[in-house]
Design a protein around this motif. Structure first.
Motif, PDB file in Angstrom:
ATOM      1  N   SER A   1       1.786   8.903  20.000  1.00 46.70           N
ATOM      2  CA  SER A   1       0.671   8.650  19.092  1.00 46.70           C
ATOM      3  C   SER A   1       1.101   7.613  18.059  1.00 46.70           C
ATOM      4  O   SER A   1       2.287   7.431  17.808  1.00 46.70           O
ATOM      5  CB  SER A   1       0.238   9.939  18.409  1.00 46.70           C
ATOM      6  N   ARG A   2       0.137   6.950  17.454  1.00 42.91           N
ATOM      7  CA  ARG A   2       0.428   5.977  16.418  1.00 42.91           C
ATOM      8  C   ARG A   2       0.698   6.718  15.123  1.00 42.91           C
ATOM      9  O   ARG A   2       0.030   7.680  14.786  1.00 42.91           O
ATOM     10  CB  ARG A   2      -0.746   5.037  16.243  1.00 42.91           C
ATOM     11  N   HIS A   3       1.689   6.252  14.399  1.00 43.84           N
ATOM     12  CA  HIS A   3       2.038   6.847  13.121  1.00 43.84           C
ATOM     13  C   HIS A   3       2.800   5.837  12.289  1.00 43.84           C
ATOM     14  O   HIS A   3       3.225   4.813  12.784  1.00 43.84           O
ATOM     15  CB  HIS A   3       2.873   8.122  13.326  1.00 43.84           C
ATOM     16  N   TRP A   4       2.984   6.147  11.008  1.00 46.32           N
ATOM     17  CA  TRP A   4       3.767   5.296  10.130  1.00 46.32           C
ATOM     18  C   TRP A   4       5.226   5.675  10.276  1.00 46.32           C
ATOM     19  O   TRP A   4       5.555   6.816  10.475  1.00 46.32           O
ATOM     20  CB  TRP A   4       3.336   5.499   8.676  1.00 46.32           C
ATOM     21  N   VAL A   5       6.083   4.675  10.170  1.00 44.31           N
ATOM     22  CA  VAL A   5       7.531   4.930  10.185  1.00 44.31           C
ATOM     23  C   VAL A   5       8.101   4.661   8.824  1.00 44.31           C
ATOM     24  O   VAL A   5       7.557   3.972   8.028  1.00 44.31           O
ATOM     25  CB  VAL A   5       8.256   4.070  11.235  1.00 44.31           C
TER      26      VAL A   5
ATOM     27  N   ASP B   1       3.824  -5.745  11.332  1.00 38.18           N
ATOM     28  CA  ASP B   1       3.581  -6.022   9.914  1.00 38.18           C
ATOM     29  C   ASP B   1       4.236  -5.000   8.978  1.00 38.18           C
ATOM     30  O   ASP B   1       3.569  -4.366   8.148  1.00 38.18           O
ATOM     31  CB  ASP B   1       2.075  -6.100   9.635  1.00 38.18           C
ATOM     32  N   PRO B   2       5.565  -4.814   9.068  1.00 40.46           N
ATOM     33  CA  PRO B   2       6.217  -3.832   8.207  1.00 40.46           C
ATOM     34  C   PRO B   2       6.128  -4.196   6.722  1.00 40.46           C
ATOM     35  O   PRO B   2       6.132  -5.366   6.355  1.00 40.46           O
ATOM     36  CB  PRO B   2       7.668  -3.835   8.688  1.00 40.46           C
ATOM     37  N   VAL B   3       6.036  -3.154   5.896  1.00 40.72           N
ATOM     38  CA  VAL B   3       5.982  -3.280   4.442  1.00 40.72           C
ATOM     39  C   VAL B   3       7.290  -2.744   3.872  1.00 40.72           C
ATOM     40  O   VAL B   3       7.746  -1.674   4.261  1.00 40.72           O
ATOM     41  CB  VAL B   3       4.789  -2.490   3.864  1.00 40.72           C
ATOM     42  N   PHE B   4       7.880  -3.492   2.955  1.00 38.46           N
ATOM     43  CA  PHE B   4       9.079  -3.077   2.230  1.00 38.46           C
ATOM     44  C   PHE B   4       8.696  -2.834   0.784  1.00 38.46           C
ATOM     45  O   PHE B   4       8.234  -3.743   0.094  1.00 38.46           O
ATOM     46  CB  PHE B   4      10.135  -4.192   2.246  1.00 38.46           C
ATOM     47  N   HIS B   5       8.880  -1.601   0.288  1.00 34.77           N
ATOM     48  CA  HIS B   5       8.808  -1.303  -1.144  1.00 34.77           C
ATOM     49  C   HIS B   5      10.241  -1.412  -1.660  1.00 34.77           C
ATOM     50  O   HIS B   5      11.140  -0.745  -1.138  1.00 34.77           O
ATOM     51  CB  HIS B   5       8.300   0.105  -1.413  1.00 34.77           C
ATOM     52  N   LEU B   6      10.450  -2.249  -2.663  1.00 32.97           N
ATOM     53  CA  LEU B   6      11.780  -2.472  -3.222  1.00 32.97           C
ATOM     54  C   LEU B   6      11.766  -2.087  -4.697  1.00 32.97           C
ATOM     55  O   LEU B   6      11.017  -2.672  -5.487  1.00 32.97           O
ATOM     56  CB  LEU B   6      12.185  -3.940  -3.059  1.00 32.97           C
TER      57      LEU B   6
ATOM     58  N   GLN C   1      11.876   1.607   0.704  1.00 33.54           N
ATOM     59  CA  GLN C   1      10.963   2.396   1.524  1.00 33.54           C
ATOM     60  C   GLN C   1      10.287   1.413   2.472  1.00 33.54           C
ATOM     61  O   GLN C   1       9.847   0.343   2.049  1.00 33.54           O
ATOM     62  CB  GLN C   1       9.936   3.102   0.641  1.00 33.54           C
ATOM     63  N   ILE C   2      10.230   1.741   3.768  1.00 34.28           N
ATOM     64  CA  ILE C   2       9.651   0.843   4.774  1.00 34.28           C
ATOM     65  C   ILE C   2       8.547   1.587   5.510  1.00 34.28           C
ATOM     66  O   ILE C   2       8.697   2.755   5.857  1.00 34.28           O
ATOM     67  CB  ILE C   2      10.697   0.379   5.808  1.00 34.28           C
ATOM     68  N   GLY C   3       7.450   0.891   5.755  1.00 30.77           N
ATOM     69  CA  GLY C   3       6.367   1.451   6.558  1.00 30.77           C
ATOM     70  C   GLY C   3       5.755   0.373   7.415  1.00 30.77           C
ATOM     71  O   GLY C   3       5.905  -0.818   7.156  1.00 30.77           O
ATOM     72  N   GLY C   4       5.076   0.778   8.452  1.00 30.65           N
ATOM     73  CA  GLY C   4       4.411  -0.162   9.336  1.00 30.65           C
ATOM     74  C   GLY C   4       3.755   0.594  10.463  1.00 30.65           C
ATOM     75  O   GLY C   4       3.845   1.817  10.544  1.00 30.65           O
ATOM     76  N   THR C   5       3.106  -0.109  11.348  1.00 34.77           N
ATOM     77  CA  THR C   5       2.417   0.510  12.468  1.00 34.77           C
ATOM     78  C   THR C   5       3.207   0.258  13.744  1.00 34.77           C
ATOM     79  O   THR C   5       3.340  -0.885  14.169  1.00 34.77           O
ATOM     80  CB  THR C   5       1.000  -0.078  12.624  1.00 34.77           C
ATOM     81  N   PRO C   6       3.763   1.335  14.354  1.00 31.69           N
ATOM     82  CA  PRO C   6       4.459   1.140  15.627  1.00 31.69           C
ATOM     83  C   PRO C   6       3.473   0.708  16.707  1.00 31.69           C
ATOM     84  O   PRO C   6       2.319   1.139  16.714  1.00 31.69           O
ATOM     85  CB  PRO C   6       5.024   2.520  15.954  1.00 31.69           C
ATOM     86  N   LEU C   7       3.937  -0.154  17.595  1.00 30.17           N
ATOM     87  CA  LEU C   7       3.090  -0.544  18.719  1.00 30.17           C
ATOM     88  C   LEU C   7       2.986   0.621  19.684  1.00 30.17           C
ATOM     89  O   LEU C   7       3.931   1.398  19.840  1.00 30.17           O
ATOM     90  CB  LEU C   7       3.671  -1.765  19.406  1.00 30.17           C
ATOM     91  N   PRO C   8       1.859   0.769  20.339  1.00 32.32           N
ATOM     92  CA  PRO C   8       1.690   1.889  21.268  1.00 32.32           C
ATOM     93  C   PRO C   8       2.768   1.870  22.350  1.00 32.32           C
ATOM     94  O   PRO C   8       3.128   0.817  22.864  1.00 32.32           O
ATOM     95  CB  PRO C   8       0.316   1.671  21.873  1.00 32.32           C
TER      96      PRO C   8
ATOM     97  N   PRO D   1       0.834  -1.200   0.000  1.00 34.46           N
ATOM     98  CA  PRO D   1       0.000   0.000   0.000  1.00 34.46           C
ATOM     99  C   PRO D   1       0.870   1.252   0.000  1.00 34.46           C
ATOM    100  O   PRO D   1       2.086   1.177   0.270  1.00 34.46           O
ATOM    101  CB  PRO D   1      -0.752  -0.118   1.326  1.00 34.46           C
ATOM    102  N   PRO D   2       0.282   2.433  -0.281  1.00 38.38           N
ATOM    103  CA  PRO D   2       1.053   3.667  -0.174  1.00 38.38           C
ATOM    104  C   PRO D   2       1.565   3.850   1.257  1.00 38.38           C
ATOM    105  O   PRO D   2       0.899   3.470   2.210  1.00 38.38           O
ATOM    106  CB  PRO D   2       0.041   4.766  -0.517  1.00 38.38           C
ATOM    107  N   LEU D   3       2.755   4.440   1.387  1.00 43.37           N
ATOM    108  CA  LEU D   3       3.355   4.693   2.704  1.00 43.37           C
ATOM    109  C   LEU D   3       3.447   6.205   2.883  1.00 43.37           C
ATOM    110  O   LEU D   3       4.416   6.828   2.459  1.00 43.37           O
ATOM    111  CB  LEU D   3       4.742   4.042   2.797  1.00 43.37           C
ATOM    112  N   PRO D   4       2.428   6.813   3.513  1.00 38.43           N
ATOM    113  CA  PRO D   4       2.308   8.277   3.536  1.00 38.43           C
ATOM    114  C   PRO D   4       3.374   9.016   4.339  1.00 38.43           C
ATOM    115  O   PRO D   4       3.706  10.145   4.020  1.00 38.43           O
ATOM    116  CB  PRO D   4       0.930   8.514   4.133  1.00 38.43           C
TER     117      PRO D   4
END
Length: 144
Positions: free
Chosen positions: A140-144, A35-40, A126-133, A6-9
């Motif tokens: 706050s929750r955000h994408w990394v 559940d990190p996502v790697f765009h390669l 490019q890496i994105g995912g949801t940090p645990l609280p 998915p897009p990683l904003p």
């Protein structure tokens, strides 16, 4: 066709280089990431995830026909850029996205070129995912 989903904003792209004998990398997170996502992009190498927890799946989310996932390995092939309808050049080599299922404080992997063109392989990441609280109420929750 979307090569990356998915897009990683809230993420940025870096380029890493795999040398012929292989290169090792480690990405650490301030907070564990679920559940990190790697765009390669421009992958003409084999990327192997190392020391994954038992039962971790690496899922292919999107990509071109030569972007392959096999267990903990992601492979791409060298290719010339594809012309876009407007005459500009599109992506080269293999491109796609994978998701690691699980929670990770860091991720280790190697990158080894799969082609013999005589130079190291530059791969866009490019890496994105949801940090645990975090336990702090100000986090706050955000994408990394």
């Amino acid at each position: 066709m979307a090569y990356f989903t998915p897009p990683l904003p809230a993420s940025d792209m870096i380029e890493m280089v795999g040398l012929f004998e292989g290169s090792a990398f480690e990405v650490g997170f301030r907070l564990p990431v679920k559940d990190p996502v790697f765009h390669l992009g421009s992958l003409a190498s084999e990327l192997e995830f190392l020391e994954l927890p038992a039962g971790t799946r690496v899922d292919r989310l999107s990509g071109d026909d030569h972007f392959e996932v096999d267990g903990n390995k992601v492979r791409g092939e060298a290719a010339d850029p594809v012309p876009n309808p407007d005459g500009s050049l599109g992506p080269s080599d293999s491109n796609g996205s994978v998701r690691l299922r699980g929670t990770f404080p860091s991720i280790r992997f190697t990158l080894k070129p799969t082609y013999t063109a005589g130079s190291p392989d530059g791969v866009h990441l490019q890496i994105g995912g949801t940090p645990l609280p975090h336990t702090s109420p100000t986090e706050s929750r955000h994408w990394v």
